[in-house]
Design a protein around this motif. Structure first.
Motif, PDB file in Angstrom:
ATOM      1  N   ARG A 107       0.850  -1.180   0.000  1.00 15.97           N
ATOM      2  CA  ARG A 107       0.000   0.000   0.000  1.00 15.97           C
ATOM      3  C   ARG A 107       0.893   1.240   0.000  1.00 15.97           C
ATOM      4  O   ARG A 107       1.823   1.363   0.796  1.00 15.97           O
ATOM      5  CB  ARG A 107      -0.902   0.000   1.233  1.00 15.97           C
ATOM      6  CG  ARG A 107      -1.927   1.148   1.257  1.00 15.97           C
ATOM      7  CD  ARG A 107      -2.673   1.164   2.588  1.00 15.97           C
ATOM      8  NE  ARG A 107      -3.405  -0.065   2.814  1.00 15.97           N
ATOM      9  CZ  ARG A 107      -4.628  -0.298   2.367  1.00 15.97           C
ATOM     10  NH1 ARG A 107      -5.262   0.634   1.660  1.00 15.97           N
ATOM     11  NH2 ARG A 107      -5.225  -1.440   2.613  1.00 15.97           N
ATOM     12  N   ILE A 108       0.600   2.164  -0.909  1.00 12.86           N
ATOM     13  CA  ILE A 108       1.295   3.447  -0.921  1.00 12.86           C
ATOM     14  C   ILE A 108       0.235   4.524  -1.152  1.00 12.86           C
ATOM     15  O   ILE A 108      -0.302   4.660  -2.244  1.00 12.86           O
ATOM     16  CB  ILE A 108       2.411   3.502  -1.998  1.00 12.86           C
ATOM     17  CG1 ILE A 108       3.023   4.896  -2.066  1.00 12.86           C
ATOM     18  CG2 ILE A 108       1.940   3.014  -3.336  1.00 12.86           C
ATOM     19  CD1 ILE A 108       4.264   4.983  -2.916  1.00 12.86           C
ATOM     20  N   GLY A 109      -0.065   5.210  -0.103  1.00 10.86           N
ATOM     21  CA  GLY A 109      -1.177   6.154  -0.157  1.00 10.86           C
ATOM     22  C   GLY A 109      -2.476   5.398  -0.370  1.00 10.86           C
ATOM     23  O   GLY A 109      -2.822   4.486   0.367  1.00 10.86           O
ATOM     24  N   GLU A 110      -3.209   5.783  -1.405  1.00 12.39           N
ATOM     25  CA  GLU A 110      -4.468   5.114  -1.722  1.00 12.39           C
ATOM     26  C   GLU A 110      -4.266   3.929  -2.675  1.00 12.39           C
ATOM     27  O   GLU A 110      -5.194   3.161  -2.934  1.00 12.39           O
ATOM     28  CB  GLU A 110      -5.437   6.124  -2.365  1.00 12.39           C
ATOM     29  CG  GLU A 110      -5.837   7.264  -1.442  1.00 12.39           C
ATOM     30  CD  GLU A 110      -6.568   6.755  -0.206  1.00 12.39           C
ATOM     31  OE1 GLU A 110      -7.383   5.822  -0.349  1.00 12.39           O
ATOM     32  OE2 GLU A 110      -6.303   7.286   0.892  1.00 12.39           O
ATOM     33  N   LYS A 111      -3.064   3.792  -3.193  1.00  8.87           N
ATOM     34  CA  LYS A 111      -2.796   2.746  -4.177  1.00  8.87           C
ATOM     35  C   LYS A 111      -2.467   1.440  -3.474  1.00  8.87           C
ATOM     36  O   LYS A 111      -1.669   1.391  -2.542  1.00  8.87           O
ATOM     37  CB  LYS A 111      -1.618   3.169  -5.077  1.00  8.87           C
ATOM     38  CG  LYS A 111      -1.320   2.184  -6.200  1.00  8.87           C
ATOM     39  CD  LYS A 111      -0.180   2.707  -7.061  1.00  8.87           C
ATOM     40  CE  LYS A 111       0.129   1.765  -8.206  1.00  8.87           C
ATOM     41  NZ  LYS A 111       1.238   2.251  -9.055  1.00  8.87           N
ATOM     42  N   VAL A 112      -3.092   0.353  -3.932  1.00  3.58           N
ATOM     43  CA  VAL A 112      -2.869  -0.970  -3.344  1.00  3.58           C
ATOM     44  C   VAL A 112      -2.593  -1.966  -4.476  1.00  3.58           C
ATOM     45  O   VAL A 112      -3.330  -2.017  -5.459  1.00  3.58           O
ATOM     46  CB  VAL A 112      -4.091  -1.442  -2.532  1.00  3.58           C
ATOM     47  CG1 VAL A 112      -3.858  -2.852  -2.000  1.00  3.58           C
ATOM     48  CG2 VAL A 112      -4.380  -0.477  -1.397  1.00  3.58           C
ATOM     49  N   ILE A 113      -1.517  -2.714  -4.337  1.00  2.77           N
ATOM     50  CA  ILE A 113      -1.229  -3.783  -5.303  1.00  2.77           C
ATOM     51  C   ILE A 113      -0.831  -5.028  -4.518  1.00  2.77           C
ATOM     52  O   ILE A 113      -0.443  -4.960  -3.355  1.00  2.77           O
ATOM     53  CB  ILE A 113      -0.097  -3.419  -6.289  1.00  2.77           C
ATOM     54  CG1 ILE A 113       1.255  -3.368  -5.547  1.00  2.77           C
ATOM     55  CG2 ILE A 113      -0.368  -2.150  -7.023  1.00  2.77           C
ATOM     56  CD1 ILE A 113       2.430  -3.405  -6.493  1.00  2.77           C
ATOM     57  N   GLN A 154       8.853  -4.725  -9.728  1.00 10.21           N
ATOM     58  CA  GLN A 154       8.028  -4.373  -8.580  1.00 10.21           C
ATOM     59  C   GLN A 154       8.017  -2.853  -8.354  1.00 10.21           C
ATOM     60  O   GLN A 154       6.974  -2.271  -8.031  1.00 10.21           O
ATOM     61  CB  GLN A 154       8.560  -5.090  -7.331  1.00 10.21           C
ATOM     62  CG  GLN A 154       7.743  -4.876  -6.073  1.00 10.21           C
ATOM     63  CD  GLN A 154       6.461  -5.691  -6.077  1.00 10.21           C
ATOM     64  OE1 GLN A 154       6.119  -6.316  -7.059  1.00 10.21           O
ATOM     65  NE2 GLN A 154       5.753  -5.682  -4.968  1.00 10.21           N
ATOM     66  N   ALA A 155       9.177  -2.219  -8.526  1.00 12.93           N
ATOM     67  CA  ALA A 155       9.259  -0.768  -8.339  1.00 12.93           C
ATOM     68  C   ALA A 155       8.369  -0.037  -9.341  1.00 12.93           C
ATOM     69  O   ALA A 155       7.686   0.941  -8.997  1.00 12.93           O
ATOM     70  CB  ALA A 155      10.704  -0.310  -8.484  1.00 12.93           C
ATOM     71  N   GLY A 160       5.486   3.464 -10.557  1.00 11.80           N
ATOM     72  CA  GLY A 160       5.443   3.959 -11.928  1.00 11.80           C
ATOM     73  C   GLY A 160       6.808   4.494 -12.333  1.00 11.80           C
ATOM     74  O   GLY A 160       7.831   3.824 -12.144  1.00 11.80           O
ATOM     75  N   ASN A 161       6.846   5.718 -12.843  1.00 11.01           N
ATOM     76  CA  ASN A 161       8.112   6.319 -13.282  1.00 11.01           C
ATOM     77  C   ASN A 161       8.788   7.146 -12.196  1.00 11.01           C
ATOM     78  O   ASN A 161       9.839   7.754 -12.424  1.00 11.01           O
ATOM     79  CB  ASN A 161       7.866   7.198 -14.511  1.00 11.01           C
ATOM     80  CG  ASN A 161       7.396   6.404 -15.711  1.00 11.01           C
ATOM     81  OD1 ASN A 161       7.836   5.262 -15.909  1.00 11.01           O
ATOM     82  ND2 ASN A 161       6.494   6.972 -16.502  1.00 11.01           N
ATOM     83  N   GLU A 162       8.184   7.194 -11.007  1.00 10.68           N
ATOM     84  CA  GLU A 162       8.782   7.960  -9.906  1.00 10.68           C
ATOM     85  C   GLU A 162      10.028   7.258  -9.364  1.00 10.68           C
ATOM     86  O   GLU A 162      10.170   6.042  -9.469  1.00 10.68           O
ATOM     87  CB  GLU A 162       7.780   8.132  -8.763  1.00 10.68           C
ATOM     88  CG  GLU A 162       6.566   8.978  -9.103  1.00 10.68           C
ATOM     89  CD  GLU A 162       5.650   9.125  -7.903  1.00 10.68           C
ATOM     90  OE1 GLU A 162       6.171   9.319  -6.786  1.00 10.68           O
ATOM     91  OE2 GLU A 162       4.422   9.012  -8.078  1.00 10.68           O
ATOM     92  N   ASN A 163      10.901   8.052  -8.742  1.00 10.06           N
ATOM     93  CA  ASN A 163      12.074   7.505  -8.076  1.00 10.06           C
ATOM     94  C   ASN A 163      11.633   6.889  -6.737  1.00 10.06           C
ATOM     95  O   ASN A 163      11.143   7.589  -5.855  1.00 10.06           O
ATOM     96  CB  ASN A 163      13.100   8.604  -7.833  1.00 10.06           C
ATOM     97  CG  ASN A 163      14.359   8.063  -7.164  1.00 10.06           C
ATOM     98  OD1 ASN A 163      14.539   6.849  -7.046  1.00 10.06           O
ATOM     99  ND2 ASN A 163      15.226   8.975  -6.739  1.00 10.06           N
ATOM    100  N   PRO A 164      11.796   5.577  -6.542  1.00 11.25           N
ATOM    101  CA  PRO A 164      11.289   4.941  -5.318  1.00 11.25           C
ATOM    102  C   PRO A 164      12.200   5.099  -4.104  1.00 11.25           C
ATOM    103  O   PRO A 164      11.760   4.833  -2.977  1.00 11.25           O
ATOM    104  CB  PRO A 164      11.184   3.472  -5.723  1.00 11.25           C
ATOM    105  CG  PRO A 164      12.233   3.301  -6.760  1.00 11.25           C
ATOM    106  CD  PRO A 164      12.336   4.607  -7.493  1.00 11.25           C
ATOM    107  N   ILE A 165      13.459   5.501  -4.326  1.00 15.62           N
ATOM    108  CA  ILE A 165      14.422   5.543  -3.219  1.00 15.62           C
ATOM    109  C   ILE A 165      13.947   6.486  -2.116  1.00 15.62           C
ATOM    110  O   ILE A 165      13.529   7.618  -2.367  1.00 15.62           O
ATOM    111  CB  ILE A 165      15.820   5.962  -3.718  1.00 15.62           C
ATOM    112  CG1 ILE A 165      16.333   4.944  -4.764  1.00 15.62           C
ATOM    113  CG2 ILE A 165      16.799   6.041  -2.567  1.00 15.62           C
ATOM    114  CD1 ILE A 165      16.451   3.528  -4.246  1.00 15.62           C
TER     115      ILE A 165
END
Length: 818
Positions: A107-113, A154-155, A160-165
């Protein structure tokens, strides 16, 4: 000059179109088969070899015997890694992996996978396994608790295209290990992104979390554990040297805990026939050693025996094709005796004839090679789909492969063209023109090659029938439960607080007979059987048992039979201290005659904790894992888990599934509805055998086809050689049947000899294969009779196809001047 050789060679091939076509087609099929199987075998042997230090990395495995039960597992106790690093100078680095057996909810914010498996790893994991980092520092990525490294796939799925670090994600999930369920849910910081793990690796995860966030990682128990442990050995150190030090270290750290947990010291434990050994397994051997399937491995591996079978098939298929090519080339060459004499009279030297015959052979081989590679390219997508691979012909560009193909071209050219090139070209012109050339030796050699071809074909036919019969046996054997119409909802626990409401809705549906709250299914690669120790003080033994956590509806839902005692029932109060065992467990515990009410001690934790449990029921033996291993002692405890299994009516499955999905979606959890049928999961358990059966069927058809191509060509050659004899026999009154019988007799003898060779060979190989199953068929006599009948009918049909034409020729045409 060379141009002329090839022009004449091409004209010669065109002149004998039928023989040339058979030659090229047979060899092309052999090359195509060999190429496809070679790609598969090479990929199977390439697993984990991309790691820089793959030759120095070893996995610690467990080999133990407790009572009558043997244990062979890929996971060991938590303190093993650190202890071996401290105690053994040959160990450069030790690291651990704790597999979570779960697709984690991210879960990241409202997004769930929900995508990919998660594992806890020690901070030094990337020192041993140099997985390429796209971003982040491998030296520090997992140096803090609640940090996580993602694969690139997975990242992308999460960010998406955002930097996950340095971004935060929330993980939700429950993992099963160390005989208990652990909730690892929480907030994690992304500290690295690695390239996707190659398919040819035994690893299978999308997220690697720091082991520092796992409280159980500091567990000091040497009696139980689920930690997959790897050692990187120093240069020059051998596995045998390191493994020789394990027994003393194991005794040093395990003995006191064994006294406390089992009530016996190390010597007493071994004196009673038990043992416990830690061993090393090379990293590059993991994939093809499937003894740990479901016992710590990340994913289903390959099978070394199957790979060897495929290797042998590829070699034999290519040999059969080459034999055909040589047989027909040498047979046809002896018919060119007059041509050789004329060429010599006209001034051709022996060297010219050698080049001429070799060039003809070379052209045919090259055409067959190109055609074979094209066939392989066309067949590869089907094979990839069949074998669940992503093989590509790009591999053929490698220097070693190109050299191998070139060597094959040269060898087949020399073997096929060598006889006319070096033997026939040596005869004097007068002998050639009078056709005084002995064929007896070459005929005997060709006969032996025909026997070899059909012997291989018959062995493959026997193998195909045996595998088919074993799969039929697996499908129809009484398993001790009813696998039909059982629907498994593995992810039912994702409904959270809505699970019980959903279950009650299912129970109220008239189309559903029973619903049980349990994750334990006796079939399929996804089962989660656990094991415990039951202490039997009266017999001084310990018994390792499979443990199923179930509720009161499990036994009726699965269609199992209680042969003594009762089922669990909440109407009788708490069932937590009661167990139901199978017949095998009752026999192993020595209570077969009077099992109900017997009390035993069960280990509850890794520190020697115990509790009394009472036997309240005995269930009829059922296949709890697979038919590859014998039924083992098993106990059922009352411990419902967050999965559902339901028994449905057969006639209303489709509308039922649609209504179940609609009901699931009404809870708005954001989780997808997934289901599986138990009979399909059962079939997946034997998917490797099923694929092998299908593959053997195709290859046996191909080998018999190629062998028959050669037989057809030899019958054609024989008929042409005896054309005058056939004409004379017809003039003297021989019938078509008599002439066909005359031509077929010698070849049928050869096929019969091949049967005598193939029967013991087929029995040997298939009996060895059947040993992989604790429950299997016996190889009946009719299997050999069927294989022999099929082979003789196909061979005779092939012979008749050509010999009848020769027998129907007008004798006038046969006897007129040459």
């Amino acid at each position: 000059m060379f141009k002329n050789y090839f022009i004449i060679a091409w004209r010669s091939l065109k002149k004998n179109r039928l023989v040339s076509f058979i030659n090229v087609l047979g060899l092309a099929l052999g090359v195509a088969t060999c190429v496809v199987i070679s790609l598969y075998v090479t990929e199977e042997f390439s697993y984990d070899r991309f790691f820089t230090n793959s030759d120095r990395i070893y996995r610690v495995t467990l080999d133990a015997k407790i009572g009558e039960q043997t244990l062979s597992e890929a996971s060991v106790m938590a303190p093993v890694a650190e202890t071996f690093k401290e105690e053994i100078p040959d160990v450069e680095i030790s690291t651990r992996v704790l597999n979570i057996h779960s697709n984690t909810k991210v879960r990241i914010g409202e997004k769930v996978i929900r995508k990919g498996n998660t594992a806890f790893v020690d901070p030094n994991f990337f020192e041993v396994f140099d997985l390429p980092f796209i971003s982040g520092d491998p030296a520090t990525a997992l140096s803090k608790p609640n940090t996580v490294v993602l694969t690139q796939e997975q990242a992308t799925a999460v960010f998406g295209n955002e930097n996950p670090i340095n971004q935060a994600i929330n993980l939700e999930g429950i993992g099963y290990y160390t005989s208990k369920y652990i909730d690892f849910s929480g907030d994690y910081t992304v500290t690295g992104v690695i390239e996707n793990i190659p398919e040819n690796s035994h690893f299978d995860f999308a997220m690697l979390a720091s082991m520092l966030g796992n409280p159980d990682a500091k567990n000091q128990s040497w009696l139980s554990g689920n930690y997959i442990t790897y050692l990187l050995l120093n240069d020059g150190s051998t596995a045998d040297q390191v493994e020789a030090k394990f027994p003393a270290i194991t005794r040093k750290y395990m003995e006191d805990q064994m006294k406390q947990g089992m009530g016996m010291d190390f010597d007493e434990f071994f004196e009673k026939g038990n043992h416990v050994f830690l061993k090393l397994q090379s990293l590059t051997d993991i994939h093809l050693n499937n003894q740990f399937a479901g016992k710590g491995d990340f994913k289903a591996g390959g099978d070394f025996q199957t790979v060897l079978i495929y290797c042998a098939i590829a070699v034999f298929m290519l040999l059969i094709a080459c034999i055909n090519f040589m047989n027909l080339s040498t047979a046809g060459a002896s018919q060119r005796a007059k041509e050789i004499g004329v060429r010599k009279v006209m001034g051709s030297g022996r060297q010219d004839l050698v080049f001429q015959f070799l060039s003809e052979s070379l052209i045919a081989v090259c055409i067959a090679m190109v055609l074979g590679i094209l066939m392989a390219k066309l067949a590869l997508p089907f094979f990839n789909n069949f074998a669940d691979k992503s093989l590509s012909l790009v591999y053929l560009i490698q220097p070693v492969v190109l050299i191998s193909l070139l060597t094959l071209v040269v060898l087949v050219t020399l073997m096929a063209g060598g006889y006319p090139a070096f033997f026939l070209s040596a005869f004097r012109p007068i002998e050639s023109l009078k056709k005084k050339i002995s064929r007896s030796n070459r005929s005997g050699f060709r006969s032996s090659l025909v026997v070899f071809q059909f012997a291989v074909s018959v062995v493959l036919i026997i193998g195909t029938i045996v595998v088919s019969q074993q799969m039929n046996y697996i499908q129809n054997k009484d398993l001790g439960y009813d696998k039909e119409q059982l629907i498994v909802l593995r992810d039912a626990g994702l409904l959270g607080e809505h699970l019980d409401v959903f279950r009650d809705k299912l129970k109220a549906d008239r189309r559903i007979k029973n619903v049980t709250k349990s994750a334990y299914i006796p079939s399929g690669p996804t089962d989660t059987n656990s094991q415990n120790l039951v202490m039997d003080e009266s017999s001084s033994g310990t018994l390792r048992m499979i443990q199923f956590g179930i509720d009161e509806e499990y036994i009726p839902t699965m269609g199992m039979d209680l042969i003594a005692g009762r089922n669990f029932s909440l109407d009788l109060g708490s069932e937590e201290s009661n167990i139901i065992i199978n017949q095998t467990a009752a026999r192993a515990l020595g209570i077969e005659d009077d099992p109900i009410g017997q009390v035993f001690e069960k280990m509850t934790d890794n520190q020697g904790g115990r509790e009394d449990v009472k036997v309240v029921g005995v269930v009829k033996d059922f296949v709890a894992r697979s038919l590859r291993e014998p039924i083992k002692p098993l106990m059922m405890v009352y411990n419902p888990y967050y999965s559902l299994i339901l028994k449905a009516e057969k006639s209303e499955l489709d509308p039922l599934l649609a209504d179940m999905e609609s009901s699931w979606n009404s809870f708005n959890t954001g989780e997808a509805f997934h289901y599986a049928f138990l009979d399909e999961l059962y079939n997946e358990t034997y998917i490797q055998e099923a694929k092998m059966g299908s593959f053997l069927t195709v290859l046996s058809l191909m080998t018999i086809f190629v062998a028959c191509l050669g037989l057809f060509g030899l019958v054609t050659f024989t008929a042409e050689q005896r054309i005058k004899e056939i004409g004379i026999r017809k003039v003297l009154g021989s019938s078509v049947n008599q002439i066909v019988g005359m031509l077929a007799k010698d070849f049928i003898k050869l096929v019969s000899i091949s049967l005598i060779i193939a029967f013991p060979a087929g029995y040997f190989f298939m009996d060895m294969w059947l040993e992989n199953f604790a429950y299997h068929i016996d190889i009946a006599w009719w299997i050999y009779a069927l294989a022999a009948g099929m082979t003789l009918v196909i061979a005779f049909g092939t012979i008749c196809l050509r010999s009848v034409k020769a027998a129907l020729m007008n004798p006038v045409d046969s006897l007129k001047s040459e």
